[in-house]
Design a protein around this motif. Structure first.
Motif, PDB file in Angstrom:
ATOM      1  N   SER A 149     126.982 -13.349   4.821  1.00 39.86           N
ATOM      2  CA  SER A 149     128.620 -13.712   5.257  1.00 39.86           C
ATOM      3  C   SER A 149     128.557 -12.917   6.223  1.00 39.86           C
ATOM      4  N   ALA A 150     128.242 -11.496   6.168  1.00 40.73           N
ATOM      5  CA  ALA A 150     128.301 -10.105   7.533  1.00 40.73           C
ATOM      6  C   ALA A 150     129.976 -10.239   7.086  1.00 40.73           C
ATOM      7  N   ASP A 151     130.561 -10.117   5.401  1.00 40.33           N
ATOM      8  CA  ASP A 151     131.965  -9.837   5.335  1.00 40.33           C
ATOM      9  C   ASP A 151     131.994  -8.285   5.347  1.00 40.33           C
ATOM     10  N   PHE A 152     131.429  -7.574   5.505  1.00 37.49           N
ATOM     11  CA  PHE A 152     131.290  -5.778   5.970  1.00 37.49           C
ATOM     12  C   PHE A 152     131.340  -5.431   7.355  1.00 37.49           C
ATOM     13  N   ASP A 153     131.351  -6.875   8.095  1.00 36.45           N
ATOM     14  CA  ASP A 153     131.391  -6.361   9.707  1.00 36.45           C
ATOM     15  C   ASP A 153     132.904  -6.700  10.000  1.00 36.45           C
ATOM     16  N   THR A 154     134.432  -5.329  10.674  1.00 33.16           N
ATOM     17  CA  THR A 154     134.493  -5.559  10.717  1.00 33.16           C
ATOM     18  C   THR A 154     135.609  -5.674  12.366  1.00 33.16           C
TER      19      THR A 154
END
Length: 209
Positions: A149-154
């Motif tokens: 998902s790349a939810d970690f990418d701010t």
């Protein structure tokens, strides 16, 4: 900006075929996973969203977080979700000696004892060949992912994060989210909409193994 695949490359899956990247099936099942918890408030919120859709998932827990938040860990278990090992201190396998890495994983195993499955996800997806070999010898399945998902990418918007998931999911996909403060801005937007999308499109959310 660091490069990462949203949809894991087929060649990579073939090259590292000893790892579990997806679980092909004819039942339209997908596998939501949440790394790095349990985390106060965020874990409870995540469990509530899953419960609304009668969805089961897998939580790859950091041993130190389990040690610090045992009541949250128990909530995950009580709701019928699967628990996976994510090391005790979220170690980067590429930067850690194998002996230390295995010792740290075993320390996490003590915290998540009595779980029926021995599944492991390396933090950052980074693990050395010898580390993986020793973990398999200890009975672990090493779980990677099909969709990130790349939810970690701010640097990405919540809308882009959602698109990462719904544009790439298919039956058998293992999807990565994070149960952490850093990722909550994206997760809060993406998870309910993902669950709604999966329900409308006939997918069933199941826990791993």
């Amino acid at each position: 900006m660091k490069f990462y695949w949203i949809k894991t490359n087929a060649f990579l899956k073939k090259m590292f075929s000893n790892y579990v990247w997806d679980i092909p099936n004819k039942g339209n099942s997908v596998y939501l996973t949440f790394d790095d918890g349990p985390t106060p408030e965020i874990t409870q919120w995540t469990l509530l969203q899953l419960k609304k859709y009668n969805a089961k998932a897998t939580f790859f827990c950091i041993g130190n977080n389990v040690d610090t938040n045992p009541e949250l860990f128990n909530l995950i278990v009580q709701d019928g979700h699967t628990i996976g090992n994510h090391t005790y201190n979220h170690l980067n396998g590429w930067k850690t000696k194998t002996e230390e890495y295995i010792k740290n994983t075993k320390l996490c195993e003590v915290q998540i004892k009595n779980q029926k499955s021995k599944i492991f996800r390396p933090p950052y997806g980074k693990i050395k060949f010898q580390q993986a070999k020793k973990l398999r010898q200890l009975g672990y399945k090493i779980i990677m992912w099909d969709v990130l998902s790349a939810d970690f990418d701010t640097l990405i918007t919540p809308e882009n994060c959602l698109n990462n998931v719904i544009s790439n999911v298919q039956s058998g996909s293992i999807i990565v989210f994070h149960d952490s403060v850093k990722c909550f801005k994206n997760l809060e937007y993406v998870l309910p909409k993902t669950l709604d999308f999966l329900k409308i499109n006939g997918y069933k959310c199941e826990a791993l193994f």
